[in-house]
Scaffold this active site. Structure first.
Site, PDB file in Angstrom:
ATOM      1  N   ALA A 184       0.846  -1.184   0.000  1.00 50.32           N
ATOM      2  CA  ALA A 184       0.000   0.000   0.000  1.00 50.32           C
ATOM      3  C   ALA A 184       0.883   1.237   0.000  1.00 50.32           C
ATOM      4  O   ALA A 184       2.082   1.164   0.283  1.00 50.32           O
ATOM      5  CB  ALA A 184      -0.916  -0.012   1.219  1.00 50.32           C
ATOM      6  N   GLY A 200      -0.220  -5.073   0.816  1.00 51.75           N
ATOM      7  CA  GLY A 200      -1.430  -4.989   0.020  1.00 51.75           C
ATOM      8  C   GLY A 200      -1.274  -5.602  -1.356  1.00 51.75           C
ATOM      9  O   GLY A 200      -2.259  -6.052  -1.956  1.00 51.75           O
ATOM     10  N   GLU A 220       3.649  -5.993   7.405  1.00 56.09           N
ATOM     11  CA  GLU A 220       2.950  -4.951   8.161  1.00 56.09           C
ATOM     12  C   GLU A 220       3.393  -4.846   9.618  1.00 56.09           C
ATOM     13  O   GLU A 220       3.361  -3.756  10.200  1.00 56.09           O
ATOM     14  CB  GLU A 220       1.433  -5.189   8.094  1.00 56.09           C
ATOM     15  CG  GLU A 220       0.792  -4.838   6.761  1.00 56.09           C
ATOM     16  CD  GLU A 220       0.841  -5.972   5.743  1.00 56.09           C
ATOM     17  OE1 GLU A 220       0.180  -5.870   4.693  1.00 56.09           O
ATOM     18  OE2 GLU A 220       1.562  -6.967   6.007  1.00 56.09           O
TER      19      GLU A 220
END
Length: 258
Positions: free
Chosen positions: A67, A113, A136
């Protein structure tokens, strides 16, 4: 070729080639890119000239390298919840439940992502140099676009937790052994392999493909409903023109015309 702000779309021989086109950002998923993906997928869903999709990233370095973290800065808890819900609803779940086969052509890094995007597709083909991971936890986060749910379904709880809790990347060979990807090929063969798989699917019944996707997804989402969904889809198939064509072709010893 259609050129969007962050996407490229080309439709050729029943296949839509959809490319995330932000190579300078390693094709990171910002909000604009996700919005465009949602718009294109809605259109392709009802395009009768399209029977399948190949989803990939521009350039040779990355499929999608995560992301766009800059967009996370300053988000409140409620804004973060809304972002995750929106991403699920507009893109990830649309891919996962898409009625036509979608192949992720993983041409490089698929991280965060980006890996979640690939896992939402029906099939994954990776180049030998590809690296995949959910990093993450190194940001004080966990995956928010389905990674904690779709990764265990593909590789099992133990491997999924190892990847999620270490944040480490895995190479394409390990991903293949674990079931994270379906095939590993040389970069020059990536498009050919994806087209080969789709071509075989196109020779089968489109209505049966959709029914198969729905039945598998139902069983994974709600195991207690899976068998009933399969039985109902099996029975409904007997009412379709494709069933009559397929059975007729079998009995007449010819190829079906789907």
């Amino acid at each position: 070729m259609e050129i969007w702000k962050n996407l490229l779309l080309e439709i050729k021989d029943k296949t839509a080639y959809l490319t995330v086109n932000r190579p300078e950002k390693l094709n990171a998923l910002n909000r604009d890119t996700l919005q465009e993906l949602g718009q294109v997928l809605r259109r392709l869903k009802t395009d009768n000239g399209v029977r399948g999709i190949v989803l990939t990233g521009a350039g040779e370095r990355a499929f999608v390298a995560g992301a766009d973290i800059a967009e996370f800065t300053g988000l409140s808890q409620e804004e973060a919840r809304q972002l995750a819900e929106w991403g699920h609803h507009e893109v990830m779940d649309v891919l996962y439940h898409f009625p036509k086969p979608i192949i992720a052509a993983i041409n490089g890094f698929a991280l965060g992502g980006g890996l979640e995007l690939a896992m939402a597709c029906h099939v994954r083909v990776a180049v030998a140099e590809a690296k995949m991971g959910l990093p993450e936890v190194s940001l004080g986060l966990i995956p928010g676009y389905g990674g904690t749910q779709r990764l265990p379904a593909l590789v099992g709880r133990g491997k999924a937790l190892e990847m999620i809790l270490t944040g480490d990347m895995v190479d394409a060979t390990s991903a293949l052994q674990w079931g994270l990807v379906n095939h590993v090929v040389e970069a020059k063969d990536l498009a050919v392999k994806c087209e080969e798989i789709l071509s075989k699917m196109y020779s089968r019944s489109a209505t049966a493909l959709t029914a198969g996707i729905n039945a598998v997804n139902t069983g994974l989402r709600a195991p207690e409903l899976g068998y009933a969904a399969e039985i109902e889809a099996f029975a409904h198939a007997f009412t379709t023109p494709d069933f009559h064509e397929g059975v007729g072709a079998f009995l007449e010893k010819r190829k079906p015309n789907f």
